[in-house]
Structure formats: C-alpha cells, structure tokens
Scaffold this motif. Structure first.
Motif, PDB file in Angstrom:
ATOM      1  N   ASN A   1       0.856  -1.184   0.000  1.00 42.80           N
ATOM      2  CA  ASN A   1       0.000   0.000   0.000  1.00 42.80           C
ATOM      3  C   ASN A   1       0.892   1.234   0.000  1.00 42.80           C
ATOM      4  O   ASN A   1       1.763   1.378   0.861  1.00 42.80           O
ATOM      5  CB  ASN A   1      -0.902   0.021   1.235  1.00 42.80           C
ATOM      6  N   ILE A   2       0.672   2.101  -0.951  1.00 44.31           N
ATOM      7  CA  ILE A   2       1.450   3.334  -1.048  1.00 44.31           C
ATOM      8  C   ILE A   2       0.520   4.503  -0.731  1.00 44.31           C
ATOM      9  O   ILE A   2      -0.563   4.626  -1.301  1.00 44.31           O
ATOM     10  CB  ILE A   2       2.055   3.489  -2.460  1.00 44.31           C
ATOM     11  N   TYR A   3       0.979   5.322   0.185  1.00 46.93           N
ATOM     12  CA  TYR A   3       0.182   6.467   0.624  1.00 46.93           C
ATOM     13  C   TYR A   3       0.797   7.759   0.098  1.00 46.93           C
ATOM     14  O   TYR A   3       2.006   7.838  -0.149  1.00 46.93           O
ATOM     15  CB  TYR A   3       0.100   6.495   2.155  1.00 46.93           C
ATOM     16  N   GLU A   4      -0.028   8.770  -0.056  1.00 47.41           N
ATOM     17  CA  GLU A   4       0.426  10.056  -0.578  1.00 47.41           C
ATOM     18  C   GLU A   4       1.551  10.652   0.253  1.00 47.41           C
ATOM     19  O   GLU A   4       2.392  11.381  -0.268  1.00 47.41           O
ATOM     20  CB  GLU A   4      -0.741  11.043  -0.634  1.00 47.41           C
ATOM     21  N   THR A   5       1.558  10.366   1.542  1.00 49.78           N
ATOM     22  CA  THR A   5       2.558  10.947   2.435  1.00 49.78           C
ATOM     23  C   THR A   5       3.919  10.257   2.322  1.00 49.78           C
ATOM     24  O   THR A   5       4.899  10.741   2.872  1.00 49.78           O
ATOM     25  CB  THR A   5       2.084  10.863   3.903  1.00 49.78           C
ATOM     26  N   MET A   6       3.989   9.161   1.606  1.00 49.30           N
ATOM     27  CA  MET A   6       5.257   8.433   1.464  1.00 49.30           C
ATOM     28  C   MET A   6       6.097   9.065   0.360  1.00 49.30           C
ATOM     29  O   MET A   6       5.598   9.341  -0.726  1.00 49.30           O
ATOM     30  CB  MET A   6       5.013   6.968   1.129  1.00 49.30           C
ATOM     31  N   SER A   7       7.368   9.236   0.642  1.00 48.89           N
ATOM     32  CA  SER A   7       8.267   9.767  -0.380  1.00 48.89           C
ATOM     33  C   SER A   7       8.617   8.653  -1.368  1.00 48.89           C
ATOM     34  O   SER A   7       8.513   7.468  -1.056  1.00 48.89           O
ATOM     35  CB  SER A   7       9.538  10.318   0.264  1.00 48.89           C
ATOM     36  N   SER A   8       9.055   9.061  -2.532  1.00 47.02           N
ATOM     37  CA  SER A   8       9.438   8.067  -3.540  1.00 47.02           C
ATOM     38  C   SER A   8      10.640   7.247  -3.067  1.00 47.02           C
ATOM     39  O   SER A   8      10.765   6.077  -3.417  1.00 47.02           O
ATOM     40  CB  SER A   8       9.732   8.739  -4.877  1.00 47.02           C
ATOM     41  N   GLU A   9      11.507   7.853  -2.252  1.00 48.16           N
ATOM     42  CA  GLU A   9      12.657   7.124  -1.712  1.00 48.16           C
ATOM     43  C   GLU A   9      12.205   5.995  -0.791  1.00 48.16           C
ATOM     44  O   GLU A   9      12.748   4.888  -0.828  1.00 48.16           O
ATOM     45  CB  GLU A   9      13.603   8.063  -0.948  1.00 48.16           C
ATOM     46  N   VAL A  10      11.194   6.254   0.038  1.00 47.42           N
ATOM     47  CA  VAL A  10      10.674   5.243   0.948  1.00 47.42           C
ATOM     48  C   VAL A  10      10.040   4.105   0.147  1.00 47.42           C
ATOM     49  O   VAL A  10      10.257   2.927   0.437  1.00 47.42           O
ATOM     50  CB  VAL A  10       9.662   5.850   1.949  1.00 47.42           C
ATOM     51  N   VAL A  11       9.269   4.449  -0.855  1.00 42.75           N
ATOM     52  CA  VAL A  11       8.626   3.439  -1.699  1.00 42.75           C
ATOM     53  C   VAL A  11       9.683   2.598  -2.412  1.00 42.75           C
ATOM     54  O   VAL A  11       9.611   1.366  -2.434  1.00 42.75           O
ATOM     55  CB  VAL A  11       7.655   4.087  -2.709  1.00 42.75           C
ATOM     56  N   ASP A  12      10.695   3.272  -2.972  1.00 43.18           N
ATOM     57  CA  ASP A  12      11.778   2.545  -3.653  1.00 43.18           C
ATOM     58  C   ASP A  12      12.495   1.606  -2.697  1.00 43.18           C
ATOM     59  O   ASP A  12      12.837   0.478  -3.057  1.00 43.18           O
ATOM     60  CB  ASP A  12      12.782   3.529  -4.268  1.00 43.18           C
ATOM     61  N   GLU A  13      12.709   2.066  -1.471  1.00 38.73           N
ATOM     62  CA  GLU A  13      13.375   1.243  -0.467  1.00 38.73           C
ATOM     63  C   GLU A  13      12.537   0.013  -0.119  1.00 38.73           C
ATOM     64  O   GLU A  13      13.069  -1.095   0.028  1.00 38.73           O
ATOM     65  CB  GLU A  13      13.630   2.066   0.798  1.00 38.73           C
ATOM     66  N   MET A  14      11.226   0.195  -0.022  1.00 34.55           N
ATOM     67  CA  MET A  14      10.345  -0.932   0.282  1.00 34.55           C
ATOM     68  C   MET A  14      10.403  -1.977  -0.825  1.00 34.55           C
ATOM     69  O   MET A  14      10.493  -3.176  -0.564  1.00 34.55           O
ATOM     70  CB  MET A  14       8.912  -0.437   0.505  1.00 34.55           C
TER      71      MET A  14
END
Length: 141
Positions: free
Chosen positions: A43-56
C-alpha cells in the motif's frame, strides 16, 4: 509426463518442503524446474516519499533474491539448474498465469504459507491455485 515443473516459494517451511519434493521428482524424471515468488503489492500512501517506496520495493526484491539463492543451492545438490521468477501482485492468480504462459505441466507448492489467520479467513493460496490451475497441483504438507 511432467517435463516442466513450477514451484511456488514464499519462505515458509512447507514451501521449502515443496521445493525439495519437486527437485527430487525432477531429478528422477529429467524435468525442468522453475521457481516463482509472488509478493503482494504494498500500500502506497500520498505521504510516502518516492525514496521510501523505492526502499520498500528494494527490500522485497532482496527477500526474493535470498529465497532464489537458497533454491539454487538446493537445486545444485540435485544437479538441476532452475529458472527464477519474481512478480508482484495477487499470488494465486500470478502463479496460475505463470504456469499457463510457461507451459508448465505441474505446480508444486506448500499447503500453508506465511499467511496466518488472514490466510485462513481469505482462503489459502494453495487452495485458490488448485481451483484455478489448468494443470495438476501437488500440495506438500
């Protein structure tokens, strides 16, 4: 009879047993083996940075790579070279899709994975695969 075998891995003990069973079966019958690891989408939320998503996503890929390294090591003991497939999405659907597109004649998987209570409430992946699959499914306990 089963020239191409697809093994679903999720890191559970039963999926490891399934892999060992498939490798033994393949070794006796000179079959080719492929391994698939399906990770449910995050689940990706608007408050997540692209770096956090990439890390996940990178962590998910590292987990798959560890499973594949272990699977290759086991396969090597049987003198079998395996192909690996890592996909993200709905596990049962993607396992069946891979089996169909790859012309696999047998799917081997563990009876219970890492789903826990949630898996029991929604129905197990192995049960869904056995219902949807065009080919036989060997479920290992």
């Amino acid at each position: 009879m089963y020239n191409r075998i697809l093994v679903a891995l999720d890191g559970s003990q039963t999926s490891e047993k399934a892999l060992k069973s498939a490798l033994q079966f393949a070794n006796e019958r000179y079959s080719k083996v492929a391994v698939i690891h399906v990770k449910k989408n995050i689940n990706i939320y608007e408050t997540m940075s692209s770096e956090v998503v990439d890390e996940m996503y990178a962590e998910m890929k590292q987990e798959a790579d560890k499973l594949f390294d272990h699977a290759r090591a086991l396969a090597e003991e049987f003198g079998i070279e395996i192909e690996t497939h890592y996909v993200i999405g709905e596990p049962a659907i993607l396992i069946v899709k891979m089996a169909e597109e790859g012309n696999f004649q047998l799917i081997v998987m563990g009876s219970r994975g890492l789903g826990g209570i949630k898996g029991l409430m929604l129905g197990s992946v192995s049960q869904k695969v056995s219902q949807l699959s065009h080919c036989p499914v060997l479920i290992v306990k």
